[in-house]
Design a protein around this motif. Structure first.
Motif, short mmCIF file in Angstrom:
data_model
loop_
_atom_site.label_atom_id
_atom_site.label_comp_id
_atom_site.label_asym_id
_atom_site.label_seq_id
_atom_site.Cartn_x
_atom_site.Cartn_y
_atom_site.Cartn_z
N SER A 58 -4.76 -10.25 -0.91
CA SER A 58 -5.20 -10.00 0.42
C SER A 58 -5.89 -8.84 0.54
CB SER A 58 -4.23 -10.52 1.30
OG SER A 58 -3.15 -9.72 1.42
N GLN A 59 -5.07 -7.68 0.06
CA GLN A 59 -5.34 -6.34 0.05
C GLN A 59 -6.74 -5.98 -0.70
OE1 GLN A 59 -4.18 -3.81 2.07
NE2 GLN A 59 -2.71 -5.36 2.97
N LEU A 60 -6.91 -6.67 -1.92
CA LEU A 60 -8.07 -6.52 -3.03
C LEU A 60 -9.20 -7.14 -1.96
CD1 LEU A 60 -8.36 -5.20 -5.51
CD2 LEU A 60 -8.28 -7.55 -6.54
N ALA A 61 -9.09 -8.10 -1.30
CA ALA A 61 -10.14 -8.63 -0.48
C ALA A 61 -10.86 -7.67 0.52
CB ALA A 61 -9.86 -9.94 0.03
N LEU A 62 -9.91 -6.57 1.06
CA LEU A 62 -10.44 -5.65 1.81
C LEU A 62 -10.93 -4.40 1.35
CD1 LEU A 62 -7.16 -5.66 4.22
CD2 LEU A 62 -9.23 -6.83 4.52
N ALA A 89 -5.38 -1.10 6.66
CA ALA A 89 -6.05 -0.68 5.24
C ALA A 89 -6.87 0.55 5.47
CB ALA A 89 -6.57 -1.96 4.73
N PHE A 90 -7.84 0.50 6.49
CA PHE A 90 -8.76 1.60 6.38
C PHE A 90 -8.06 2.97 6.76
CE2 PHE A 90 -11.61 4.30 9.40
CZ PHE A 90 -12.55 4.34 8.76
N MET A 91 -7.04 2.98 7.68
CA MET A 91 -6.48 4.11 8.14
C MET A 91 -5.72 4.53 7.19
SD MET A 91 -5.01 3.62 12.22
CE MET A 91 -4.03 2.08 11.70
N THR A 92 -4.98 3.68 6.13
CA THR A 92 -4.29 4.38 5.35
C THR A 92 -4.85 4.91 3.99
OG1 THR A 92 -3.77 2.30 4.21
CG2 THR A 92 -1.93 2.93 5.40
N SER A 93 -6.12 4.18 3.91
CA SER A 93 -6.79 4.68 2.78
C SER A 93 -7.54 6.14 3.15
CB SER A 93 -8.05 3.80 2.28
OG SER A 93 -8.79 3.37 3.73
N LEU A 94 -7.89 6.11 4.39
CA LEU A 94 -8.41 7.45 4.76
C LEU A 94 -7.66 8.51 4.70
CD1 LEU A 94 -10.82 8.17 7.69
CD2 LEU A 94 -8.88 9.33 7.57
N TYR A 95 -6.14 8.18 5.12
CA TYR A 95 -5.21 9.19 5.00
C TYR A 95 -4.87 9.73 3.81
CZ TYR A 95 -0.36 11.02 5.75
OH TYR A 95 0.82 11.47 5.81
N LEU A 139 -5.78 3.34 -6.60
CA LEU A 139 -6.60 2.82 -7.78
C LEU A 139 -8.21 3.16 -7.36
CD1 LEU A 139 -4.54 -0.07 -8.85
CD2 LEU A 139 -4.68 2.10 -10.10
N PHE A 140 -8.58 2.52 -6.44
CA PHE A 140 -10.15 2.78 -6.24
C PHE A 140 -10.36 4.24 -6.12
CE2 PHE A 140 -10.28 -1.15 -3.32
CZ PHE A 140 -10.58 -1.91 -4.46
N MET A 141 -9.53 5.19 -5.63
CA MET A 141 -9.70 6.57 -5.42
C MET A 141 -9.98 7.28 -6.71
SD MET A 141 -7.44 8.82 -3.13
CE MET A 141 -6.62 7.70 -2.11
N ILE A 142 -9.13 6.92 -7.77
CA ILE A 142 -9.24 7.73 -8.98
C ILE A 142 -10.62 7.29 -9.67
CG2 ILE A 142 -8.02 6.22 -10.58
CD1 ILE A 142 -6.85 8.64 -11.71
N PRO A 149 6.36 -9.66 7.23
CA PRO A 149 6.47 -9.10 5.68
C PRO A 149 4.89 -8.66 5.20
CG PRO A 149 7.33 -11.06 5.76
CD PRO A 149 7.29 -10.96 7.13
N GLN A 150 4.20 -9.58 5.43
CA GLN A 150 2.85 -9.33 4.98
C GLN A 150 2.30 -8.06 5.41
OE1 GLN A 150 3.76 -12.27 6.05
NE2 GLN A 150 3.00 -13.75 4.78
N LEU A 151 2.46 -7.83 6.63
CA LEU A 151 1.92 -6.34 7.21
C LEU A 151 2.86 -5.32 6.67
CD1 LEU A 151 -0.29 -4.93 9.24
CD2 LEU A 151 1.78 -4.92 10.61
N ALA A 152 4.04 -5.28 6.66
CA ALA A 152 5.10 -4.31 6.41
C ALA A 152 4.86 -4.09 5.01
CB ALA A 152 6.52 -4.68 6.67
N TYR A 153 4.89 -4.93 4.30
CA TYR A 153 4.79 -4.44 2.61
C TYR A 153 3.38 -4.25 2.29
CZ TYR A 153 9.69 -5.28 2.05
OH TYR A 153 11.00 -4.96 2.10
N GLY A 154 2.42 -4.86 3.03
CA GLY A 154 1.38 -4.77 2.69
C GLY A 154 0.51 -3.54 2.96
N VAL A 155 1.26 -2.85 3.72
CA VAL A 155 0.64 -1.27 4.18
C VAL A 155 0.59 -0.64 2.76
CG1 VAL A 155 1.30 0.68 5.10
CG2 VAL A 155 0.91 -1.31 6.42
N PHE A 156 1.97 -0.70 2.21
CA PHE A 156 2.16 -0.16 0.85
C PHE A 156 1.35 -0.41 -0.34
CE2 PHE A 156 5.66 0.87 3.68
CZ PHE A 156 5.55 2.20 3.84
N VAL A 157 1.09 -1.80 -0.25
CA VAL A 157 0.49 -2.15 -1.52
C VAL A 157 -1.34 -2.09 -1.32
CG1 VAL A 157 -0.48 -4.48 -2.41
CG2 VAL A 157 2.05 -4.40 -1.70
N GLY A 158 -1.45 -1.88 0.16
CA GLY A 158 -2.98 -1.52 0.21
C GLY A 158 -3.13 0.13 -0.38
N MET A 159 -2.18 0.89 0.09
CA MET A 159 -1.96 2.23 -0.39
C MET A 159 -2.18 2.30 -1.64
SD MET A 159 0.65 4.75 1.17
CE MET A 159 0.44 5.73 2.56
#
Lengths: 500, 163
Positions: free
Chosen positions: A12-16, A59-65, A370-373, A355-365
């Protein structure tokens, strides 16, 4: 958390990806520019994030952060101007590497160190979240006072070659940080009669003055940042230094792992933040190194440690917010506003209810890193060429644009003047060996330190012995004294070895 | 090889500034409730003690002939001094005039003066570089990041044309 859930979260996070990537790019730009940070950018973008579905917004906020933490290291390495306060420690070894013509190497090292320490902190957070979340509860006002003094002492000892000068710089910063109205009675103190200082000294102009303006004034005495062989090396147009840095980072993987964990633990402590984490990680790296004398002269492990500590904080800051409903920092507070707007209730029940949101935040991070590098490493080769620009162009551009950026935090022209004053203080400090990083961290910690100190003293009805009343605090006091004595002990041992 | 003599005067500038500010701060909190001054006294006294140690160290150093009460390092190298002072004067003038000139025009004039002081030549390059940097910065700060930096005649004219 089951493996099935983990797989679903990844998918789900990869889709974002389409929202993570712009977040990363914007974060890198924001981190690069002194005066802008994740917090004020997220505030500016609130209308956008409030309109998004909550998973997309997060997903947007954590990636920006996360990307701002990485971006802050770029100017710290290239021109000795940290884009964010957390990158101040990166200047210690990153800039000397640039001066040696190894800017591309230092940048790649910082990217790899940042990304992998961030990844490791994410993985550990996901695995240990229930236990990590209660850690912050053990640190009360008494412990926080000692933590901050400990952090400041470490910075003073590390940043300055002379411990006494380092301590004077740190305490001077702490005094400046006290300017403004007090927390209990709102009485102005040390404001020189300026209404603009009632809220305290603005941090962005202080950062800009101490690092950007002062460094540009230093640059004015030479025509180029690099010279001689170093210039020839910086001019070389190949991937050599990028590959060398990747090999170096792979060989020193342990350094990345544990400095990331230092950042994670410090990130969980509310108020401590990236600036303390990066210096603590740097000091620990230097303390355990076989070549501590190389730190501050362009030691690659120093860059990894500073960036590792800086990025490990990202996951840590979110832990108390998600698990306890207490934001670990100002950026986390902005994220919490968005989540609450969407009807999310922070706290332990978040992990059972959603749990999708709670853990999803860290999986999104994790995916953001990975995208960043993939995005940033290929650019190191081109970014490092900024040092080839002559200082006759760089000095006016750096001074005038960063002074203009000082306006952005509070929108007062007065703050541009504050940047000039701090620029002069920073210039004198640089010229005479009082490290500006110690002053800056003092300014940052000043108001937080006062809050915790007064809280502790009120609990004891003014008895200062409360600062020695807890086991954790007493252990930290011992470490503080040891960190002050350690440089003297090492110098004494070196003298003894040298004498016949 | 013997070490060059230390400039203790320059070394004492930050401690003197710190001590002066601390004394001023302690003066401003003199009549306040203890909660409002506890932190100032806690940190201020420690800072004054450290400054005293630094002063004593300098006095001993001067007495033993390790250095003199000079300010040389702050001004050296002398040939860079006009560039530094020029840049500071231009920056102060920029901050004073930006509420009237706005970011675009103010930055353009300040950059052109800055490049000239730093020694960029010919003048065409000075003006062109200043124009490009000022234009990009104005778009970034005002249009993209919406920082609210003051708008001057140029920004107002552009807004009028855009309308």
């Amino acid at each position: 958390m089951t493996w099935d859930l983990l797989g679903q979260l990844f998918a789900s996070q990869l889709a974002l990806w389409w929202i993570i990537w712009p977040g990363i790019l914007l974060g890198i730009v924001v981190g690069f520019l002194p005066g802008f940070n994740a917090e004020n950018t997220l505030i500016m973008l609130l209308p956008l994030t409030l309109a998004m579905p909550v998973e997309h917004a997060f997903a947007f906020m954590t990636s920006l952060y996360c990307a701002t933490h990485l971006g802050g290291g770029i100017p710290a390495i290239l021109v000795r101007i940290p884009g964010t306060p957390g990158a101040a420690a990166t200047t210690l070894d990153g800039y000397p590497l640039t001066q040696q013509g190894r800017g591309q190497f230092a940048l790649t090292l910082s990217f790899v160190g940042s990304v992998f320490s961030g990844l490791i902190a994410c993985v550990v957070t996901v695995a240990l979240l229930p236990w990590l979340s209660v850690m912050g509860l053990y640190l009360r006002s008494v412990e926080m006072v000692v933590v901050m003094l400990f952090g400041l002492t470490l910075i003073a000892v590390i940043a300055a070659k002379d411990t006494l000068k380092g301590l004077i710089a740190g305490l001077f910063g702490l005094m400046i940080g006290m300017i403004g109205a007090d927390h209990i009675y709102n009485t102005p103190r040390g404001t020189f009669g300026f209404l603009e200082l009632y809220d305290g000294v603005p941090l962005v102009p202080a950062l800009i003055g101490l690092f950007a303006v002062s460094e540009a004034l230093m640059m004015a005495e030479r025509r180029l940042i690099t010279g001689g062989d170093a210039r020839a090396s910086a001019t070389r147009h190949d991937w050599g230094q990028t590959l060398e840095a990747m090999r170096y980072a792979a060989k020193h993987w342990w350094q990345i792992v544990w400095t990331g964990l230092v950042g994670l633990v410090i990130g969980i402590v509310p108020g401590a933040g990236a600036s303390i984490a990066s210096f603590v990680a740097y000091q620990q790296s230097r303390m355990w190194s076989k070549h501590p004398e190389r730190y501050g002269t362009g030691e690659p492990d120093g860059v990894i440690a500073a960036e590792g500590g800086n990025n490990g904080v990202c996951s840590g800051t979110l832990v108390p917010m998600m698990a306890l409903g207490v934001p670990g920092g100002s950026t986390a507070a902005v994220m919490m506003i968005v989540l609450q707007y969407h009807g999310m209730v922070m706290g332990p029940q978040l992990f059972t209810d959603n749990p999708q949101l709670a853990y999803g935040v860290f999986v999104g991070m994790l995916l953001s890193y990975l995208f960043m590098i993939l995005t940033i490493v290929p650019l190191a080769r081109y970014m490092s060429r900024i040092v080839l620009i002559e200082t006759i162009y760089l000095v006016p551009i750096i001074i005038l644009i960063t002074v203009a950026a000082a306006f952005s935090e509070r929108q007062y022209v007065f703050d541009m003047g504050v940047a000039i004053v701090f620029g002069l203080i920073g210039y004198i400090a640089n010229k005479t060996g009082y490290h500006v990083a110690a002053i800056l961290i003092g300014v940052i910690l000043g108001p937080i330190f006062e809050k915790y100190l007064v809280r502790a003293l009120r609990l004891s009805e003014g008895d200062p012995m409360i600062l020695f009343s807890s086991t954790i605090a007493n252990v930290l006091w011992v470490f503080l004294v040891l960190s002050l004595l350690f440089p003297a002990f090492r110098a004494w041992r070196a003298r003894r070895k040298a004498s016949p | 090889m013997s070490e060059p003599p230390k400039a203790y005067g320059a070394d004492l500038v930050i401690p003197v500034l710190a001590a002066a500010f601390t004394i001023y701060f302690l003066y401003t909190i003199a009549g306040l409730e203890w909660e409002a001054k506890a932190n100032g006294i806690f940190v201020g006294v420690a800072l004054l003690a450290l400054v005293a140690v630094q002063v004593v160290r300098s006095v001993i150093g001067i007495a033993r002939g390790r250095g003199r009460l000079t300010f040389g390092p702050l001004l050296e190298p002398r040939e860079a001094l006009p560039r530094r002072l020029g840049m500071m004067a231009i920056t102060i003038a920029f901050v004073i005039t930006v509420p009237w000139l706005g970011l675009g025009l103010g930055l353009f004039i300040a950059l052109a003066a800055g490049f000239a002081v730093m020694g960029v030549r010919p003048w065409r390059r000075v003006l062109l570089t200043s124009f490009i940097v000022a234009a990009v910065s104005t778009v970034l700060f005002n249009a993209v990041l919406d920082t609210g930096l003051p708008k001057g005649p140029v920004e107002k004219l552009v807004e009028r044309i855009a309308r």
